[in-house]
Enzyme design. Structure first.
Site, short mmCIF file in Angstrom:
data_model
loop_
_atom_site.label_atom_id
_atom_site.label_comp_id
_atom_site.label_asym_id
_atom_site.label_seq_id
_atom_site.Cartn_x
_atom_site.Cartn_y
_atom_site.Cartn_z
N HIS A 67 39.70 41.77 39.72
CA HIS A 67 38.90 40.82 38.96
C HIS A 67 38.42 39.65 39.85
O HIS A 67 39.23 38.87 40.32
CB HIS A 67 39.77 40.28 37.81
CG HIS A 67 39.07 39.36 36.87
ND1 HIS A 67 39.38 38.02 36.77
CD2 HIS A 67 38.07 39.59 35.99
CE1 HIS A 67 38.61 37.47 35.84
NE2 HIS A 67 37.81 38.39 35.35
N HIS A 78 30.75 33.81 39.01
CA HIS A 78 31.20 34.08 37.64
C HIS A 78 30.48 33.24 36.59
O HIS A 78 30.06 33.73 35.57
CB HIS A 78 32.71 33.86 37.49
CG HIS A 78 33.15 34.06 36.07
ND1 HIS A 78 33.23 33.02 35.17
CD2 HIS A 78 33.45 35.18 35.39
CE1 HIS A 78 33.59 33.50 33.99
NE2 HIS A 78 33.73 34.81 34.09
CA CA Z 1 33.42 39.54 34.87
#
Ligand code: CA
Length: 344
Positions: A31, A73
């Protein structure tokens, strides 16, 4: 001779069981890279994730003012860079410094650091890499990251995949920037637009998920689902629907993977005494044949209702058997899966 035959018979009788056990091999997605250890979405964090031996490395994508895809992000820059110091006054009315208002050259002039609270300057995750602007980490372009992954694949002989999220497509469209087309064009350029591609396209925006097929994306496609929906487009009702068996069935017409937030697979009890499993939802996903992926496991922020790492992992990989999991601590998942015979 006799003994050998008996042994062979015993071994043969074991093969179906072994084959069955090996059928379940959950995928591990890093992630934002190895984001528990290095500032998220830097090429350095991606190289570290690659070396952990994950299956997929994640990219979140937004467009710059001059139409370049960058790996970031947030739609804004102030929680991971020194934008507020370098470009004072370039924020919008809501206080945020939108990446879409900055050119690539401007974004490349920023130093990236560990995620922090823009108001207080405090780190979001206290035990992680220090918040400091002394190291020359930068925001990578999508193309730089694709070249790094493919370069590492060539150099190591491995084939590590990518798991690409298009951020806020409806917002980008409103700003006159068709990001879906830009992402699919880039993935096509780098050879990823194939049915058996080692690239999963993931999106929170349901119309954009459908649009990706119209734009010619033939590779694996994941519908991200969360009760709150997107940040810049109000689609809460859409996501509420997508959490129902009817919504799940509809999504399966276009997506290959159903990817809800972890809290929609283990619903924390209000008094903190544990969690309940929404069996109907999980059964609905399984009935469609879609794969089930979820996000995000963080060893330093355990989900509500769970007391230990092993409890979370047993739930994920023994109780509901997710097919893929995102984690800031991908290495923890790999250790668990190896220990439990679910990974070589
Ligand atoms: Ca993502």
């Amino acid at each position: 001779m006799m003994k050998k035959t008996v042994l062979a018979a015993i071994l043969l009788s074991c093969i179906p069981a072994l084959a069955l056990a090996q059928d379940y091999r959950p995928g591990v997605a890093a992630h934002r890279g190895a984001s528990a250890y290095l500032p998220e979405h830097t090429l350095e964090a991606k190289a570290m994730a690659y070396a952990m031996g994950v299956d997929y490395i994640e990219q979140d994508l937004v467009l710059t003012k001059d139409d370049v895809l960058v790996v970031l992000h947030d739609h804004s820059l102030e929680t991971t860079t020194d934008v507020a110091k370098k470009f004072p006054g370039r924020n919008r009315a809501d206080g945020s410094y939108y990446a879409i208002d900055f050119t690539l050259a401007e974004i490349k002039s920023l130093i990236v650091t560990e995620r922090f609270d823009a108001k207080t300057g405090e780190a979001v995750f206290k035990g992680r890499f220090p918040v400091s602007f002394d190291i020359d980490y930068r925001v990578p372009t999508f193309e730089e990251e694709l070249q790094q992954v493919q370069g590492l694949n060539k150099a190591t002989g491995n084939d590590i995949g990518i798991y690409v999220e298009v951020k806020e497509p409806a917002f980008h469209d409103r700003e006159g920037k068709p990001i879906m087309k830009a992402v699919i064009d880039m993935l096509t350029k780098y050879g990823y637009n194939k049915k058996d591609s080692n690239c999963i396209l993931q999106i929170f925006d349901y119309p954009a998920v459908k649009q990706s097929r119209e734009l010619g994306w033939v590779g694996p496609l994941a519908m991200l689902v969360d009760g709150d929906g997107q940040l810049l487009t109000d689609d809460k009702d859409v996501h509420k629907f997508l959490l129902t068996p009817e919504g799940i069935k509809e999504v399966s017409q276009v997506a290959d993977i159903y990817a809800p937030w972890f809290g929609h697979l283990a619903e924390a009890k209000a008094d903190g005494s544990g969690y309940t499993i929404p069996e109907e939802r999980i059964k609905a996903v399984r009935d469609t044949g879609m794969k089930l992926h979820s996000w995000t496991y963080r060893a330093d922020a355990l989900p509500k209702g769970f007391k230990s790492e092993d409890e979370v992992m047993d739930f994920l990989f023994k109780t509901i058997k997710v097919d893929g999991m995102f984690s800031d601590h991908a290495d923890h998942l790999i250790v668990y899966l190896k220990k439990n015979g679910l990974r070589d």
